[in-house]
Design a protein around this motif. Structure first.
Motif, PDB file in Angstrom:
ATOM      1  N   THR A  42       0.849  -1.192   0.000  1.00  0.00           N
ATOM      2  CA  THR A  42       0.000   0.000   0.000  1.00  0.00           C
ATOM      3  C   THR A  42       0.882   1.239   0.000  1.00  0.00           C
ATOM      4  N   PRO A  43       0.611   2.224  -0.865  1.00  0.00           N
ATOM      5  CA  PRO A  43       1.448   3.435  -0.906  1.00  0.00           C
ATOM      6  C   PRO A  43       1.647   4.044   0.478  1.00  0.00           C
ATOM      7  N   TRP A  44       2.863   4.528   0.697  1.00  0.00           N
ATOM      8  CA  TRP A  44       3.243   5.010   2.020  1.00  0.00           C
ATOM      9  C   TRP A  44       2.350   6.130   2.560  1.00  0.00           C
ATOM     10  N   PRO A  45       1.927   7.122   1.758  1.00  0.00           N
ATOM     11  CA  PRO A  45       1.061   8.161   2.314  1.00  0.00           C
ATOM     12  C   PRO A  45      -0.221   7.603   2.946  1.00  0.00           C
ATOM     13  N   ILE A  46      -0.742   6.525   2.383  1.00  0.00           N
ATOM     14  CA  ILE A  46      -1.952   5.891   2.922  1.00  0.00           C
ATOM     15  C   ILE A  46      -1.649   5.243   4.267  1.00  0.00           C
ATOM     16  N   ARG A  47      -0.552   4.501   4.311  1.00  0.00           N
ATOM     17  CA  ARG A  47      -0.169   3.848   5.574  1.00  0.00           C
ATOM     18  C   ARG A  47       0.131   4.887   6.656  1.00  0.00           C
ATOM     19  N   GLU A  48       0.787   5.952   6.244  1.00  0.00           N
ATOM     20  CA  GLU A  48       1.162   6.999   7.200  1.00  0.00           C
ATOM     21  C   GLU A  48      -0.077   7.647   7.813  1.00  0.00           C
ATOM     22  N   GLU A  49      -1.108   7.880   6.984  1.00  0.00           N
ATOM     23  CA  GLU A  49      -2.342   8.478   7.500  1.00  0.00           C
ATOM     24  C   GLU A  49      -3.044   7.533   8.470  1.00  0.00           C
ATOM     25  N   ALA A  50      -2.995   6.236   8.204  1.00  0.00           N
ATOM     26  CA  ALA A  50      -3.595   5.277   9.125  1.00  0.00           C
ATOM     27  C   ALA A  50      -2.894   5.318  10.479  1.00  0.00           C
ATOM     28  N   ILE A  51      -1.580   5.362  10.451  1.00  0.00           N
ATOM     29  CA  ILE A  51      -0.804   5.443  11.702  1.00  0.00           C
ATOM     30  C   ILE A  51      -1.144   6.727  12.448  1.00  0.00           C
ATOM     31  N   ARG A  52      -1.213   7.812  11.688  1.00  0.00           N
ATOM     32  CA  ARG A  52      -1.516   9.111  12.307  1.00  0.00           C
ATOM     33  C   ARG A  52      -2.899   9.097  12.967  1.00  0.00           C
ATOM     34  N   SER A  53      -3.876   8.507  12.301  1.00  0.00           N
ATOM     35  CA  SER A  53      -5.234   8.493  12.860  1.00  0.00           C
ATOM     36  C   SER A  53      -5.299   7.663  14.138  1.00  0.00           C
ATOM     37  N   ILE A  54      -4.536   6.574  14.181  1.00  0.00           N
ATOM     38  CA  ILE A  54      -4.495   5.760  15.399  1.00  0.00           C
ATOM     39  C   ILE A  54      -3.835   6.538  16.538  1.00  0.00           C
ATOM     40  N   LYS A  55      -2.732   7.197  16.224  1.00  0.00           N
ATOM     41  CA  LYS A  55      -2.032   7.979  17.249  1.00  0.00           C
ATOM     42  C   LYS A  55      -2.920   9.087  17.818  1.00  0.00           C
ATOM     43  N   LYS A  56      -3.810   9.622  16.983  1.00  0.00           N
ATOM     44  CA  LYS A  56      -4.704  10.685  17.435  1.00  0.00           C
ATOM     45  C   LYS A  56      -5.962  10.140  18.106  1.00  0.00           C
ATOM     46  N   GLY A  57      -6.051   8.815  18.223  1.00  0.00           N
ATOM     47  CA  GLY A  57      -7.193   8.209  18.893  1.00  0.00           C
ATOM     48  C   GLY A  57      -8.474   8.205  18.079  1.00  0.00           C
ATOM     49  N   LYS A  58      -8.348   8.278  16.752  1.00  0.00           N
ATOM     50  CA  LYS A  58      -9.531   8.262  15.896  1.00  0.00           C
ATOM     51  C   LYS A  58      -9.955   6.822  15.630  1.00  0.00           C
ATOM     52  N   THR A  59     -10.451   6.183  16.657  1.00  0.00           N
ATOM     53  CA  THR A  59     -10.734   4.752  16.593  1.00  0.00           C
ATOM     54  C   THR A  59     -12.181   4.420  16.958  1.00  0.00           C
ATOM     55  N   SER A 272      -9.303   2.584   8.263  1.00  0.00           N
ATOM     56  CA  SER A 272      -9.271   2.430   6.808  1.00  0.00           C
ATOM     57  C   SER A 272      -9.941   3.600   6.110  1.00  0.00           C
ATOM     58  N   GLN A 273     -10.970   4.150   6.734  1.00  0.00           N
ATOM     59  CA  GLN A 273     -11.655   5.287   6.126  1.00  0.00           C
ATOM     60  C   GLN A 273     -10.750   6.521   6.060  1.00  0.00           C
ATOM     61  N   TYR A 274     -10.051   6.808   7.131  1.00  0.00           N
ATOM     62  CA  TYR A 274      -9.129   7.948   7.101  1.00  0.00           C
ATOM     63  C   TYR A 274      -8.032   7.732   6.054  1.00  0.00           C
ATOM     64  N   ALA A 275      -7.542   6.500   5.980  1.00  0.00           N
ATOM     65  CA  ALA A 275      -6.505   6.191   4.995  1.00  0.00           C
ATOM     66  C   ALA A 275      -7.030   6.347   3.569  1.00  0.00           C
ATOM     67  N   ALA A 276      -8.287   5.977   3.367  1.00  0.00           N
ATOM     68  CA  ALA A 276      -8.875   6.034   2.026  1.00  0.00           C
ATOM     69  C   ALA A 276      -8.995   7.467   1.512  1.00  0.00           C
ATOM     70  N   ILE A 277      -9.205   8.425   2.407  1.00  0.00           N
ATOM     71  CA  ILE A 277      -9.257   9.831   1.984  1.00  0.00           C
ATOM     72  C   ILE A 277      -7.941  10.223   1.315  1.00  0.00           C
TER      73      ILE A 277
END
Length: 390
Positions: A42-59, A272-277
Motif C-alpha cells: 500500500t502506498p506510504w502516504p496511505i499507511r502513514e495516514e492510518a498510523i496518524r489516525s491511530i495515534k490521534k485516537g480516531k478509533t 481504513s476510512q481515514y486512509a482512504a481519503i
C-alpha cells in the motif's frame, strides 16, 4: 441436522477459486498465478495516514454511511475522473470492501423470484449474492470471438417479464475484458429500453490500458437513476487487507441499502476510512506507476503466449489474462490440475467463474516479472509435452 439449516446456503457451492487452491496448498513448492491481489505494498502516504489516525485516537465508530469527509472525497473523485456525480450526504455508502457493496446492492434491490442477468464468465460473488437475496441468476455467456464483451442481442435474448437487473463488471474479472464507450452505449440502450436496474462493479477502473478515456455506464444520459455503482480501494490502491469500498446510487435506493448496512456492519473500519481519503486525494502518481507496471507484465505474458502458439485476446484492463487452451481437448479443470501435478504451477480454471469459462484459464499477473518468467517457462514445458504426445 441439515433440515434446520438455510437451504439456499446448503445448495451453494464453495468458491471454485478457493476449492482449487485448497488442492494446490497440499502440494509442497507450488508457484501460484491465481491470486487477484496486487503484489505492491500500500502506498506510504496511505499507511502513514492510518498510523496518524491511530495515534490521534480516531478509533471510534463513524456515521453508518461512513465519514462525511470520505464520502465527499469519493464524490469529488468520481466527478473529476469519470463524470458521474453523487451527493455525498445521501447517495454514497462506505462499505467493507467491494464485496459488501455487492451484497448490499443485491439485498436492497432484489425481491424473491426476481431474475438478475449475470455475465458468464464473471466474478464468483455475483451469483451467490443474488441467490442469498432470493433472486434467480440468469447467465449470459460472453462470446470469446468478441473478446468477452457483452452483446446487446445477448441481453435481449435473456430478458423475461421477471428480469429486474443486470450486473456488469468492466474491466472484467476473470477475463480482463473492458467495454469501450460505444459498446457500453449499446448496452445502456437495452437496459433503458427494458427499464432494468444495473449493478456496475468498476473495482478495476483505474487499471485501464486503452488509449481512450475510461467510461462508466453510470455517466450516460438516463442511466444514473437506474444504476448502482460499486468501487473500492483494494485493486487500484493495493489496499486489499484494509477492507474498504463504496456504493453509490439514487437516494431512494441507497437509503434502503443503508438499513442493511446498519444492522449487519454498523460502519466500515474507521482507520481504513481515514486512509482512504488520502488514497483518493494524494496517490494518483502511485496508482499510475502500478498501472504502468501491470501493463508491462501484461505485454510480457501476451508475448510469451504468442511464442507458444496459445491464443489469448488482449485485455483492456484489470490484471488477468484468459488464454484459450481448447487445443488440448481437456476441460479447464483437467488442464489446471495436470499443470499443477506436472509443474507445480497453480492457475485458475475458467469454469471457476461460470460455464462460459470452459476452455480457458485465468492467469493473474499481479506478480513480479521474475515470478512470471518462471511460471511461463513451466507452462511452455507442459504444453510442449502435451503436443508431443499427439
Amino acid at each position: 441436522m441439515t433440515k434446520s439449516q438455510n437451504q439456499t446456503v446448503l445448495d451453494m457451492q464453495p468458491s471454485g477459486i478457493r476449492r482449487f487452491f485448497d488442492i494446490a496448498n497440499e502440494i509442497e513448492g507450488v508457484i501460484s498465478l491465481g491470486v487477484g491481489e496486487p503484489d505492491f505494498p500500500t502506498p506510504w502516504p496511505i499507511r502513514e495516514e492510518a498510523i496518524r489516525s491511530i495515534k490521534k485516537g480516531k478509533t471510534y465508530y463513524t456515521a453508518n454511511a461512513g465519514l462525511i469527509e470520505l464520502r465527499r472525497a469519493i464524490s469529488t473523485y468520481l466527478s473529476n475522473k469519470y463524470d458521474i456525480h453523487y451527493d455525498a450526504q445521501t447517495e454514497v455508502i462506505v462499505t467493507v470492501g467491494g464485496s459488501e457493496a455487492i451484497d448490499l446492492a443485491c439485498r436492497g434491490l432484489i425481491n424473491p423470484g426476481d431474475e438478475v442477468l449475470v455475465m458468464d464468465p464473471s466474478y464468483v460473488s455475483y451469483v451467490p449474492s443474488i441467490e442469498l437475496a432470493g433472486g434467480i441468476p440468469v447467465p449470459i455467456q460472453l462470446p470469446s470471438e468478441h473478446d468477452f464483451i457483452l452483446q446487446p442481442e445477448g441481453i435481449e435474448a435473456k430478458i423475461t417479464d421477471k428480469t429486474k437487473a443486470i450486473i456488469l463488471n468492466y474491466p472484467n474479472n476473470p477475463t480482463g475484458a473492458a467495454a469501450s464507450r460505444e459498446e457500453l452505449e449499446k448496452i445502456a440502450d437495452v437496459i433503458k429500453k427494458h427499464d432494468l436496474y444495473v449493478l456496475t462493479d468498476e473495482i478495476y477502473s483505474e487499471i485501464w490500458y486503452a488509449k481512450d478515456k475510461y467510461t462508466s455506464i453510470a455517466s450516460f444520459e438516463g442511466m444514473k437513476e437506474r444504476t448502482i455503482y460499486i468501487n473500492g480501494f483494494a485493486k487500484a490502491f493495493s489496499m486489499t487487507g484494509w477492507r474498504i469500498g463504496y456504493l453509490c446510487g439514487p437516494e431512494v435506493l441507497v437509503e434502503q441499502m443503508l438499513k442493511v448496512h446498519q444492522f449487519t456492519i454498523m460502519a466500515a473500519p474507521t482507520v481504513s476510512q481515514y486512509a482512504a481519503i488520502v488514497a483518493l486525494e494524494e496517490c494518483d502518481n502511485e496508482v499510475e506507476a502500478m498501472r504502468k507496471d501491470y501493463l508491462q507484465r501484461r505485454n510480457f505474458l501476451l508475448g510469451r503466449f504468442r511464442e507458444m502458439g496459445i491464443p489469448c485476446f488482449v485485455p483492456r484492463g484489470a490484471f488477468y489474462t484468459f488464454p484459450d487452451i481448447r487445443e488440448f481437448n481437456m476441460t479447464s479443470e483437467e488442464f489446471a490440475l495436470a499443470l499443477l501435478d506436472a509443474e507445480k504451477l497453480a492457475v485458475v480454471p475458467g469454469t471457476a467463474f461460470g460455464e462460459g469459462g470452459e476452455g480457458f484459464l485465468r492467469i493473474s499477473y499481479a506478480y513480479s516479472i521474475r515470478e512470471l518468467t518462471i511460471a511461463m517457462n513451466k507452462i511452455e514445458d507442459f504444453i510442449t509435452k502435451l503436443r508431443n504426445q499427439k
